[in-house]
Design a protein around this motif. Structure first.
Motif, short mmCIF file in Angstrom:
data_model
loop_
_atom_site.label_atom_id
_atom_site.label_comp_id
_atom_site.label_asym_id
_atom_site.label_seq_id
_atom_site.Cartn_x
_atom_site.Cartn_y
_atom_site.Cartn_z
N GLU A 196 35.41 -7.69 1.34
CA GLU A 196 35.13 -8.68 2.36
C GLU A 196 33.68 -8.81 2.33
OE1 GLU A 196 37.15 -8.41 6.15
OE2 GLU A 196 39.21 -8.57 4.93
N VAL A 197 33.04 -7.92 2.42
CA VAL A 197 31.50 -7.58 2.64
C VAL A 197 30.81 -8.23 1.33
CG1 VAL A 197 29.41 -6.24 2.86
CG2 VAL A 197 31.48 -5.66 4.25
N GLY A 198 31.55 -7.85 0.27
CA GLY A 198 31.00 -8.07 -1.32
C GLY A 198 31.27 -9.63 -1.17
N ALA A 199 32.28 -10.19 -0.80
CA ALA A 199 32.75 -11.53 -0.89
C ALA A 199 31.54 -12.49 0.00
CB ALA A 199 33.99 -11.96 -0.29
N ALA A 200 31.32 -11.89 1.06
CA ALA A 200 30.34 -12.52 1.88
C ALA A 200 28.99 -12.52 1.15
CB ALA A 200 30.36 -12.00 3.27
N ILE A 201 28.64 -11.58 0.38
CA ILE A 201 27.28 -11.67 -0.29
C ILE A 201 27.51 -12.74 -1.47
CG2 ILE A 201 25.77 -10.19 -1.79
CD1 ILE A 201 26.57 -7.60 -0.49
N VAL A 202 28.47 -12.70 -2.02
CA VAL A 202 28.69 -13.67 -3.18
C VAL A 202 28.36 -15.23 -2.45
CG1 VAL A 202 30.34 -14.90 -4.81
CG2 VAL A 202 30.14 -12.52 -4.52
N GLU A 203 29.19 -15.36 -1.52
CA GLU A 203 28.90 -16.48 -0.63
C GLU A 203 27.52 -17.02 -0.18
OE1 GLU A 203 30.81 -19.16 3.12
OE2 GLU A 203 31.58 -17.00 2.71
N ILE A 241 23.61 -7.56 -9.36
CA ILE A 241 23.17 -8.85 -9.31
C ILE A 241 22.24 -9.33 -10.36
CG2 ILE A 241 22.14 -10.70 -7.77
CD1 ILE A 241 23.31 -9.21 -5.40
N ASP A 242 22.74 -10.44 -11.20
CA ASP A 242 21.62 -10.90 -11.99
C ASP A 242 20.92 -12.32 -11.47
OD1 ASP A 242 20.98 -12.86 -14.29
OD2 ASP A 242 21.35 -11.23 -15.63
N ALA A 243 19.43 -12.17 -11.40
CA ALA A 243 18.62 -13.31 -10.80
C ALA A 243 18.01 -13.68 -12.05
CB ALA A 243 18.06 -13.03 -9.85
N ARG A 244 17.84 -15.24 -12.43
CA ARG A 244 17.14 -15.78 -13.10
C ARG A 244 16.22 -16.98 -12.52
NH1 ARG A 244 17.84 -12.84 -18.27
NH2 ARG A 244 19.67 -11.56 -17.88
N ALA A 245 15.15 -17.16 -13.32
CA ALA A 245 14.23 -18.39 -12.61
C ALA A 245 13.28 -18.60 -13.90
CB ALA A 245 13.61 -18.13 -11.20
N GLN A 246 13.16 -19.87 -13.86
CA GLN A 246 12.09 -20.39 -15.02
C GLN A 246 10.54 -19.92 -14.80
OE1 GLN A 246 13.47 -21.17 -18.05
NE2 GLN A 246 11.76 -20.64 -18.67
N THR A 255 14.27 -13.88 -4.60
CA THR A 255 14.31 -12.49 -3.79
C THR A 255 14.17 -12.43 -2.51
OG1 THR A 255 12.94 -11.76 -5.84
CG2 THR A 255 12.93 -10.21 -3.77
N GLU A 256 13.46 -13.28 -1.72
CA GLU A 256 13.32 -13.52 -0.50
C GLU A 256 14.81 -13.87 0.53
OE1 GLU A 256 10.10 -16.13 0.34
OE2 GLU A 256 8.58 -14.74 -0.28
N GLY A 257 15.19 -14.68 -0.43
CA GLY A 257 16.53 -15.27 -0.09
C GLY A 257 17.62 -14.28 -0.04
N MET A 258 17.64 -13.14 -1.09
CA MET A 258 18.54 -12.06 -1.15
C MET A 258 18.45 -11.28 -0.10
SD MET A 258 18.87 -11.20 -5.23
CE MET A 258 19.65 -9.68 -4.95
N GLU A 259 17.13 -11.05 0.30
CA GLU A 259 16.62 -10.17 1.32
C GLU A 259 17.38 -10.66 2.85
OE1 GLU A 259 15.72 -7.11 1.97
OE2 GLU A 259 15.28 -7.05 -0.52
N ARG A 260 17.44 -11.79 3.00
CA ARG A 260 18.11 -12.65 4.07
C ARG A 260 19.46 -12.31 4.23
NH1 ARG A 260 14.22 -16.82 2.85
NH2 ARG A 260 15.88 -18.03 2.18
N VAL A 261 20.21 -12.66 2.91
CA VAL A 261 21.45 -12.57 2.83
C VAL A 261 21.96 -11.07 3.08
CG1 VAL A 261 23.43 -12.58 1.04
CG2 VAL A 261 21.82 -14.37 1.12
N LYS A 262 21.33 -9.99 2.69
CA LYS A 262 21.58 -8.86 2.77
C LYS A 262 21.41 -8.36 4.45
CE LYS A 262 19.37 -4.06 2.24
NZ LYS A 262 18.83 -3.73 3.67
N ALA A 263 20.63 -9.02 5.15
CA ALA A 263 20.32 -8.78 6.67
C ALA A 263 21.60 -9.38 7.34
CB ALA A 263 18.93 -9.01 6.95
N SER A 264 21.98 -10.48 7.01
CA SER A 264 22.88 -11.48 7.90
C SER A 264 24.19 -10.78 7.42
CB SER A 264 22.83 -12.89 7.35
OG SER A 264 23.08 -12.86 6.10
N VAL A 265 24.57 -10.34 6.23
CA VAL A 265 25.88 -9.93 6.18
C VAL A 265 26.04 -8.41 6.78
CG1 VAL A 265 27.33 -9.21 4.18
CG2 VAL A 265 26.11 -11.04 3.90
#
Length: 371
Positions: A196-203, A241-246, A255-265
């Protein structure tokens, strides 16, 4: 120069065949390193090898090198006809062949060079680690220009066309671990279900917003949790997790968004999430002056009609780490339109090897212009 090039063609064909038939994966390119070093020594060059890693470089001409050319030398590890093996399905065998051809051609005209040139044979491109290692060793510190090359698929460049720059995107590859609380399937309130934690990370990843005008994506690509018992709520999981950006700027937003997701989950579930960056490939930083040298070289060799516009591609290349770490370095990569099919990293990838000699000619002329 054209006569010397024609004399080189059969030799380069043999070199390519050897390299193609003897691939070695990242940081294991021992035989490849020795093979290239021996070729250079036979041509009266003095290659520089390393005691602690694979790869090498060679200087041609007098003085401190100010212009360089870099090739990658490693192969991929992938399944080919049902067997996992090292395989040159990214064109590094062709890149090495062009680098060796360029070195041989420059050595032949060494008395005409107005300065020194450094040819870099870099390991571990596929792990996005080799450029970093070369930067750490100071190999590019004196260079003002650095050129590279990459074969391109038909989707990006038609066979027989050539691009003066490749705008690769940025990539970050993350691995993580989730620590929850294992419990009986009948009493979920006593545990922390890592699935369930993993699903929350995906979301959460899906809610990281970036500039819609710039291509970007972030997604979970691996998730492992639980054993063979279906009545146990798992308390530990691993994921990727695979992250891509042009652009590098958008990658920072991700990267900053992923840190926020990690903290909130973590706060929502009371779980612990450990996240680390396994590989960071930066987006291209192309210098216009280097691009113009490459464009002029392409036009000199094949004419304006075969000179394609710069290619914007979502793939990654650790060549761009050189300019990321040394912003004053003027760099660009030649895009070699050689009919790559079915595509890069396909186990059965093939391309038109006749274009390699043209690549040598273009690269050499770009180097001479930069000198």
């Amino acid at each position: 120069m054209n006569q010397v090039l024609q004399e080189l063609q059969p030799r380069l064909a043999n070199i390519f065949n050897h390299l193609h038939q003897h691939p070695e994966v990242s940081w294991q390119e021992h035989n490849t390193t020795q093979y290239i070093a021996n070729l250079l020594r036979e041509a009266n060059m003095e290659p520089h090898l390393f005691e602690d890693m694979t790869g090498l470089y060679v200087d041609i001409g007098k003085g401190t090198p100010k212009v360089g050319f870099r090739t990658d030398i490693d192969a991929l590890w992938q399944e080919v006809n049902g067997v996992f093996q090292a395989n040159h399905s990214c064109g590094h065998d062709g890149h090495m062949t062009m680098a060796i051809g360029t070195a041989l051609l420059l050595k032949d005209m060494e008395h005409l060079l107005s300065g020194a040139v450094r040819i870099l044979f870099q390991p571990a491109e596929e792990k996005a680690q080799g450029a970093h290692a070369f930067v750490e060793k100071g190999i590019i510190d004196d260079l003002k220009y650095l050129f590279g090359v990459h074969v391109r698929p038909l989707k990006e460049l038609q066979d027989g066309t050539y691009a003066p720059a490749l705008y690769h995107g940025a990539a970050k590859l993350f691995t993580g671990t989730i620590i929850g609380e294992e419990t009986h399937g009948a009493r979920p309130e006593l545990g922390i279900n890592v699935i369930e934690v993993g699903a929350a990370i995906v979301e959460g990843l899906q809610k990281i917003w970036t500039d819609p005008n710039i291509s970007a994506s972030v997604k979970m690509t691996q998730f492992n949790a639980g054993g063979t018992s279906t009545n146990i709520i798992p308390g530990k999981a691993t994921f990727s997790i695979d992250a891509r950006a042009q652009t590098n700027e958008v990658m920072e937003v991700i990267t900053e968004g992923m840190e926020r997701v990690k903290a909130s989950v973590e706060a929502m579930y009371g779980a612990k999430i450990f996240l680390q960056v396994d590989a960071h490939i930066v987006a291209a930083i192309v210098n216009d002056e280097a691009l113009q040298h490459m464009r002029a070289a392409i036009t000199d060799v094949v004419g304006e009609k075969a000179c394609a516009p710069p290619v914007v591609t979502p793939g990654g290349e650790d060549f761009h780490f050189y300019t990321y770490e040394r912003p004053k370095l003027k760099a660009t990569m030649l895009g070699l339109g050689c009919g790559v099919t079915p595509g890069l990293h396909h186990p059965q990838m093939t391309f038109n090897q006749d274009r390699l000699l043209i690549g040598v000619n273009i690269i050499t002329r770009a180097i001479l212009r930069a000198l």
